[in-house]
Design an enzyme around this catalytic site. Structure first.
Site, short mmCIF file in Angstrom:
data_model
loop_
_atom_site.label_atom_id
_atom_site.label_comp_id
_atom_site.label_asym_id
_atom_site.label_seq_id
_atom_site.Cartn_x
_atom_site.Cartn_y
_atom_site.Cartn_z
N THR A 34 5.50 -56.17 19.10
CA THR A 34 6.91 -56.17 18.65
C THR A 34 7.73 -55.66 19.81
O THR A 34 7.34 -54.72 20.49
CB THR A 34 7.12 -55.25 17.44
OG1 THR A 34 6.88 -53.91 17.84
CG2 THR A 34 6.21 -55.63 16.28
N ASN A 67 3.44 -52.69 26.75
CA ASN A 67 4.46 -51.74 26.34
C ASN A 67 4.73 -50.86 27.54
O ASN A 67 3.81 -50.32 28.14
CB ASN A 67 3.99 -50.89 25.16
CG ASN A 67 5.07 -49.90 24.72
OD1 ASN A 67 6.22 -50.05 25.11
ND2 ASN A 67 4.70 -48.91 23.95
N MET A 82 10.95 -51.78 25.46
CA MET A 82 9.93 -50.89 24.89
C MET A 82 9.39 -51.52 23.62
O MET A 82 10.11 -52.27 22.97
CB MET A 82 10.57 -49.54 24.56
CG MET A 82 11.17 -48.89 25.76
SD MET A 82 9.94 -48.36 26.92
CE MET A 82 10.49 -49.21 28.36
N CYS A 83 8.18 -51.18 23.25
CA CYS A 83 7.57 -52.07 22.29
C CYS A 83 6.48 -51.40 21.47
O CYS A 83 6.10 -50.26 21.70
CB CYS A 83 6.94 -53.25 23.01
SG CYS A 83 7.93 -53.80 24.39
N GLY A 84 6.03 -52.18 20.50
CA GLY A 84 4.87 -51.77 19.73
C GLY A 84 3.75 -52.77 19.93
O GLY A 84 4.00 -53.98 20.01
#
EC number: 2.4.2.-
Lengths: 442, 228, 301, 442, 228, 301
Positions: free
Chosen positions: F148, F175, F1-3
């Site tokens: 990120t 994401n 999972m991400c930004g």
């Protein structure tokens, strides 16, 4: 109207099976763990999973009825001035007077003496019945030291320092109050009718370095005459055997998890210790690594039932075996003859294991004078002798088929295994292959 | 009086000599020189023999003594007089752990201190300690008397059965199921007898407190489970 | 399971005899530990000098020209050979460099211990042979500890022998059997410690090292060991100026101490102490469970 | 004369066995998958296949009755201002009010409080009975959010964000209409008597990055006082545990496939998720890889039945366990006492699993006021306390035999396995060997 | 009026201050500067407090609000006023997904648009959106009212229980088991009340259509299986 | 999972600040992705020149004399080093040769991306450290995207970081969590694509590359992604002249966009946008599910 499924047959859970559910209910009702006698009841890898490779073209069998197949064994050759000579490699394991009735102990002594083998005392000291009727008697030296005294020590033919038992390696014992008769209480220096706890460590030594000194003391007291056995429960057999040897044992007695007990927590019996089958090879390896195989003898016990089991234990490297439960069954324990009374006790012949409660209909695991009456020690001794004879013949017939003139010439190479687990534990190949699971091969 | 010098004589010879004395023969006295911490000195005595040990001994001195009188002019290692049946064992110095363990009879006198587990699992022996005793003493003691002129360490009399404990000094803590009990006349009298036997002159029975089993663990009860 | 001995001299006139006395004590403990033996001797520290004891499986190769090779690597040092061990004496300021230089020029050499005054020798075999091999009897010093081992569950090797070094001028010997050493070892490995053996005692040594690295002093580290180590143990820890003793709360592995005006001595059995001078009039007692004891030259001074 | 085959006994198929046939018929009749309560019924590798190696010569056991073996555990030490202190490492798992009756919830609270451990609410919110009778109460935060409110959140001692359950990782729930009493409907803001579906994802977050923010919100609402648990079903335990830790969990609750359920599709229960035994090592590995083992606590559940199971889960690295089904059995679920009524429902004691239908004769999984009456919460609480006491004693007796003064000092090295599968899953050697199947060895 | 500047004050201090206000105390007003998308702003309010947020907020602003009045002069991130119990939350700008999720009471007013899943699993909250709402709004809505002055996205009211939905503009599509229902007088009256509360002046109740549950999924019926 | 963050500048006066603005946006998304970070920057294309960004696990060795070795291999180029990455600038006509020449002279070097204007940097670690390592703040450009990462089921490595290159001047960040990436990967491998990681996002990138290779433009490729990819996703795709955004039909991973006269910005959360100039008066909205968005300098021009 609410919705109903059509009928589907009820299905029980393998995880929460009837035994588990009953045990949860029992625990909820009583608040104490279940204590019982006898050994592991669930299925564990055992000798049944091994097979002998009889002789055929590549090897020659011995004539079943004619050619000699020796069964004798000498124990205690390492240090003892008077080693023990047995006619058969099957001994009677230590079972306490207190757990067993006087007539039962006498029957064991009689049967063993007829067969030329030894019996063993237990937690609770030596009785005259037992000494009188046992040609060869091994005296157990236990953490509780109930009834321990130098006279009996000198009357014994060998001394067995009990470090542990297969049913409860690392655990102590418990004899419920109702089995503490006057005689038992007297032998144990305890009030009548109270629960008797047995400690799990010896009161005056811990560890192999102390044990070495304890063995020295016992040898000095008995003038270096008697073989000293060390009995351990099967948990870390390689290390425990090696340390027993380093501490000076003449004989190592190794009791696998299936080994019977008079009274132990069920959770202990079923979950602590290793199966007998898994214990033998590491122990033999330890003896071999120390150059002591056949010099320090190895007696294996725990679930030995037939001559095949005997032959397999010997083929894996043991010098002899010991039997407990099987001997009790031979003298009449759990006999269907008493089915009606077993039913009254809420059980059935073959499943009765509340040996600590002292109500044994067969008069064996009891101190009740009336129940005891039921066991005729002479007839029961004869039954035990018959049974030992059969086991011996069975072991011999197998050994002869493998071309051996002595049971001790059976080898791991005479065996193969039916399951992966047994093959890995016994370090023999899976039948029909050269695969030693866990060791590579193929 | 035969003297056996353990610096030159094997232990085996010493014990063999002591075992050659039969129950019922006349009393003989042996003197043992240079024990220097040897183990299993004078074990398995089975007759009326007096042994004077000049020096300190190792494990299990006078183990299983049955009728002999053994005096150690020095200190004793672990398990002195273990499983004594009868007779007298006197330690002039200190005793290590397990003194008098599982003793069934006879009298053990320790002039100095005794370490931990003194009288563990005692089954009838009488033990008199002039000094202090260590922790876990009289653990699971079944019967007999343990008399301590000094202090007792932690967990005295844990899981006690019917052994009787008398302590003159402080008790650091009592073990599970061990409680202080009333001193009744018969106890004072018993103490006086033991003082007599053990050559204790300078104290009075009234200075002692008695400890014994609360008998709560005699039969399992779930409400006491935490004490197990 | 094992035998432990320790000797702390109060009377400096005994110092030349330290090796002699300790050797006899150690040999007496042969029955308790026939598999391997080891000894740590604290000599007098030379001002500004430090020592590193190293061990090699092939001393003939590893120790050849070692002094010269160290010099070439920029570490002027004196090397004294003792059988399979050697002691490297260097300027105290360079002590930290020894490990890295050795790793480069003698990768197979194992460091047994280091500090201003400690020398550690250990090998497989009977105590008498180990003592003879290193000529321990000839060594002098202010205090020392020794150990004889009966291996329980780990291999009989030189590295499995005690004492274990726990830091500069510090080492530990152990009798007993820890029951949570596998979990502890995993944790310590995660904290960056490295291990040479499967031995529980090495875990105890590493634990103390790690605790002291977190800022505890030895006494505090031993005290927290009482909480964090499970099982049965008797530790004797040597430091530059003295030694410490601690037993587990159950305290059933044997331990005896003796004190006179001239020394404090520790033994697993009284037998280990009988040859000490004046032992007959010494005060002899057994250490209490779960209690940390200390004898220290500096505090005494 | 024509030729007739002799009689051959009927033979049933292993593939199409009676259960399978009945299920096909049920499906054909109803057109909906089978929903039921309880956990996996078929046999899967489980703790039974592991054994403890008790101490003997190479290690020393602790005295079974005397020497301290601590059982306490602290949960939520990572971030919470008020971590939870439990006397025993056995907690009561979350079971919804609605699935269970009020008296059943009360009994669980009473029993747990006597034992010094925690209970957990469930899908359906917190009841006063439960809060009142539970010394320590964990409040579940579920996708359905039935009954969720900030007052209860603050009344709770810890918060458990439920991502999944072992019985149905990735699946939602269903409570049939007949169990929706006035009280249940009211707590859930729903009409009475309708089927209630529970969603499988939370309504206001997805994924670990969102979860991190959700946990922040819950901490802020409760002023960082309370430990936040994250509960996951056992499917990819390594990743799920690692992500729960990254998202900020104080405690990870890992529920293996045998874990009970109030109402889930049978096909889900039997075919989705991994056995509890297989989940523990990957989860512990994840914690260790993150340097968080023992810092973030791991609670394991799914088929825990005895102190042996507890000890084994802890030895493999869990900090505590949770029980659901076993607790229900302890308070009287499926008791043979009601056999007659079970028969009427077309089932038998030990197999009753239509917990979603609300007709439980034992008064536990029902909302029927008359049936509920049957359960005396005080007596039932006492039974649960007894059962928890037995489990604790059993775990202690095993740990002592292994020489441990705290249950948490049990290690994988204290275990061996009876089967290849269990050995590989638990990463312990096959008994008697040094073989770690799947890892090489010997 | 206390001002809390989130550029310099930790979020913790803000929420701690808001929680220190007890139910039953006098109304206090806080002003919050520089929220800049912070998460969990003004969550867990449990008393009569007024909060003016000057700027846009992140996730879960005013989560679990119980009695407070929170106004965001900007936009709100996901889950604004989630699980609100009582009180009022006003968003001057737009709201991201999950606005008013699982709310049990109180009033949520969104002056701009709301993204997807507005009022998901709503359990009694009233939500008034001046602009449009995104897809899957009022999914599994149990009770309460969702009023939309603009348009609604796909799958409005999917798996609806008893929540009532009113939409003035176009509905892109209805979800499973959601149907248009007759506007009865009581509904018109309810709308008028909500307009009053939410400060809506420029529209009339008659311009709305009502949507609710067809109640086909209330108890399983095989013929509806495709809707599951 | 991400930004995820993205910034597309309409106002060319902002171009020198692109790196600065994007860095702040990226660092704000640290909570969503502490494991690794990456950034793609589109600078102004120099006429007839192209760039290749490469990465090495041992930059000290691989980047030494690289310029010279390229020249010897017949590829005159300028090499600019940035920590573990380097940018090779060459004549656009020779772009196709770079891969084969590098494979010969620097077999261990990985190509991060290439094109007329893109430079891609990514590494394991916290976003702030990654930004500092490559000195992103100093970079200018017309648009850029950043990412990120919080690893779910694949390893935390440099190659597992985003953006993934999907072709010349093209890259993708993601994401979410695809649920059919294993099957898709197998299919794409059969079609000849190669993969460096077990990462689902790399599959998405390869899928788009493959679709475009079949003749689709980026918009069409993204549209077919809506059919062919299962699971949850938000893609931001950078192209030479702009960027595109698409969310899965369920659209529950967060996404916010902001537009003013000067820029279009994308962030996983509004927080990522708060430091942009004039954000208070920007139009802020969330992209619709299953809808492909595009901003393009050329179309704007």
């Amino acid at each position: 109207m609410s919705y109903h499924n059509p009928y589907t047959p009820p299905r029980k859970s393998a995880t929460f099976d009837d035994h588990t559910l009953a045990e949860i209910r029992r625990a909820a009702a009583t608040g104490i763990y279940d204590i019982r006698g006898a050994g592991t009841k669930r299925k564990v890898p055992h000798f049944d999973d091994l097979l002998f490779l009889g002789a055929s073209i590549s090897r020659y069998p011995l004539e079943g009825y004619r050619e000699k197949c020796d069964t004798s064994v000498v124990l205690g050759t390492r240090h003892a001035r008077k080693p023990i000579h047995l006619k058969i490699p099957i001994t009677i394991a230590g079972m306490s007077f207190g757990a067993l009735s006087g007539p039962a102990k006498e029957a064991l002594g009689r049967g063993a003496s007829i067969s030329g083998t030894s019996t063993t005392t237990g937690d609770g000291g030596m009785t005259d019945e037992e000494r009188g009727h046992s040609q060869t008697l091994v005296y157990q030296y236990l953490p509780s030291r109930y009834g321990m005294n130098p006279k009996d020590l000198r009357r014994a033919d060998a001394i067995e320092v009990v470090v542990g038992q297969g049913a409860k390696p690392g655990g102590g014992g418990m004899l419920l109050g109702q089995k503490i008769s006057d005689r038992v209480a007297n032998m144990r220096n305890l009030p009548k009718g109270i629960d008797q706890r047995s400690a799990c460590r010896h009161p005056d030594w811990t560890g192999p370095d102390d044990l070495e000194i304890k063995i020295l003391e016992l040898r000095e007291i008995t003038d270096w005459e008697k073989p000293i056995y060390v009995k351990v429960g099967g948990a870390r057999p390689y290390y425990d055997t090696a340390l027993a040897v380093k501490a000076g044992a003449d004989v190592v007695v190794l009791d696998g998890m299936q080994g019977g007990t008079a009274a132990t927590q069920d959770v202990f019996i079923e979950n602590v210790g290793m199966p007998t089958l898994a214990c033998i090879r590491p122990a033999v390896q330890a003896l071999q690594d120390l150059g002591m195989h056949r010099k320090v003898q190895l007696i294996v016990s725990g679930g030995i039932r037939s001559g095949a089991d005997v032959a397999k234990a010997l083929a894996l490297g043991a010098d002899a075996v010991a039997i407990g439960t099987a001997a009790l069954v031979a003298i009449g324990d759990n006999d269907p003859h008493w089915e009606e009374e077993y039913q009254k006790l809420g059980t059935t012949a073959g499943a009765y294991d509340d040996w600590h409660e002292g109500e044994d209909p067969a008069g064996i695991t009891t101190q009740d004078p009336e129940l005891m009456q039921r066991l005729d020690p002479i007839a029961a001794g004869r039954r035990l002798a018959n049974y030992l004879k059969v086991m011996t013949l069975e072991a011999q017939t197998i050994a002869r088929a493998c071309g051996k003139n002595h049971l001790h010439n059976l080898e791991p190479e005479d065996l193969c295994a039916l399951t992966m687990e047994a093959a890995a534990m016994a370090q023999v190949p899976l039948a029909g292959t050269n695969w030693y699971p866990g060791k590579g091969g193929f | 009086m035969p003297v056996i010098d353990l610096a030159t004589t094997p232990l085996r010879d010493l014990n063999k000599a002591l075992h050659s004395i039969q129950q019922g023969s006349n009393d003989v006295t042996y003197e043992i020189a240079n024990p220097r911490g040897s183990h299993a000195v004078a074990v398995g005595i089975a007759g009326p023999v007096t042994v004077e040990v000049n020096g300190s001994v190792g494990y299990y001195c006078a183990g299983m003594n049955d009728g002999g009188t053994v005096t150690v002019h020095g200190s004793a290692g672990p398990g002195v007089a273990e499983n004594m049946m009868s007779g007298t064992v006197v330690i002039e110095g200190d005793a290590s752990q397990y003194a008098g363990a599982t003793g069934r009879g006879g009298l053990l006198v320790i002039k100095g201190n005794a370490a931990s587990r003194c009288g563990i699992s005692m089954k009838g022996i009488d033990i008199v300690v002039h000094g202090n005793i260590g922790h876990m003493s009289a653990f699971m003691g079944q019967s007999g008397h343990l008399v301590v002129l000094g202090d007792a360490g932690d967990a005295l009399g844990d899981s006690l059965y019917e052994a009787k404990l008398f302590v003159r000094g402080a008790v650091k803590s009592l073990g599970a199921d061990c409680i202080e009990k009333e001193m009744r006349p018969e106890h004072l009298q018993k103490l006086a007898e033991l003082f007599e036997k053990a050559g204790v002159n300078d104290v009075r029975p009234e200075e002692f407190k008695r400890y014994g089993s609360a008998r709560k663990l005699y039969n399992f009860n779930i409400d006491n489970a935490d004490a197990y | 399971m094992c035998g432990i001995v320790g000797l702390f001299l109060k009377d400096s006139r005994l110092e030349p005899q330290l090796g002699q006395l300790l050797s006899d004590m150690l040999i007496t403990m042969t029955d308790r530990g026939p598999d391997s033996a080891g000894i740590a001797i604290y000599g007098s520290a030379a001002e500004g000098r430090a020592k590193v004891t190293i061990q090699s499986a092939k001393p003939g190769i590893d120790f050849a020209d070692l002094e010269q090779d160290l010099a070439e690597a920029g570490l002027p040092a004196r090397v004294v050979l003792k059988s399979t061990h050697a002691v490297i004496a260097i300027a105290a300021s360079r002590l930290a460099d020894v490990r890295s230089v050795l790793a480069a020029i003698r990768p197979d050499v194992r460091i047994m211990g280091s500090g201003d005054s400690v020398e550690i020798y250990k090998e497989v075999g009977l105590p008498k042979d180990v003592v003879a091999r290193f000529d321990v009897r000839a060594m002098g010093g202010s205090h020392g500890i020794g150990h004889t081992r009966m291996a329980t569950e780990s291999a009989v090797t030189t590295l499995g022998a005690h004492p274990f070094s726990t830091g500069s001028d510090q080492c530990l010997v152990h009798n007993g059997s820890l029951s949570n050493h596998n979990n502890l070892r995993r944790e310590l490995i995660r904290e960056g410690m490295t291990f040479e053996t499967q031995n529980d005692s090495e875990v105890a040594a590493a634990y103390l090292t790690a605790e002291m690295a977190k800022g505890k002093d030895l006494g505090q580290a031993l005290t927290s060991a009482l909480d964090d180590l499970d099982g049965f143990f008797t530790f004797v820890v040597g430091t530059k100026s003295g030694f410490g003793v601690v037993r587990d709360p159950i305290a059933c592995k044997p331990a005896v101490m003796a004190e006179t005006d001239r020394y404090v001595a520790f033994g697993s059995e009284y037998r280990a102490l009988v040859n000490l001078p004046g032992i007959d009039s010494a005060s002899v007692w057994e250490p209490e469970p779960a209690t940390v004891y200390f004898w220290d030259h500096q505090k005494a001074a």
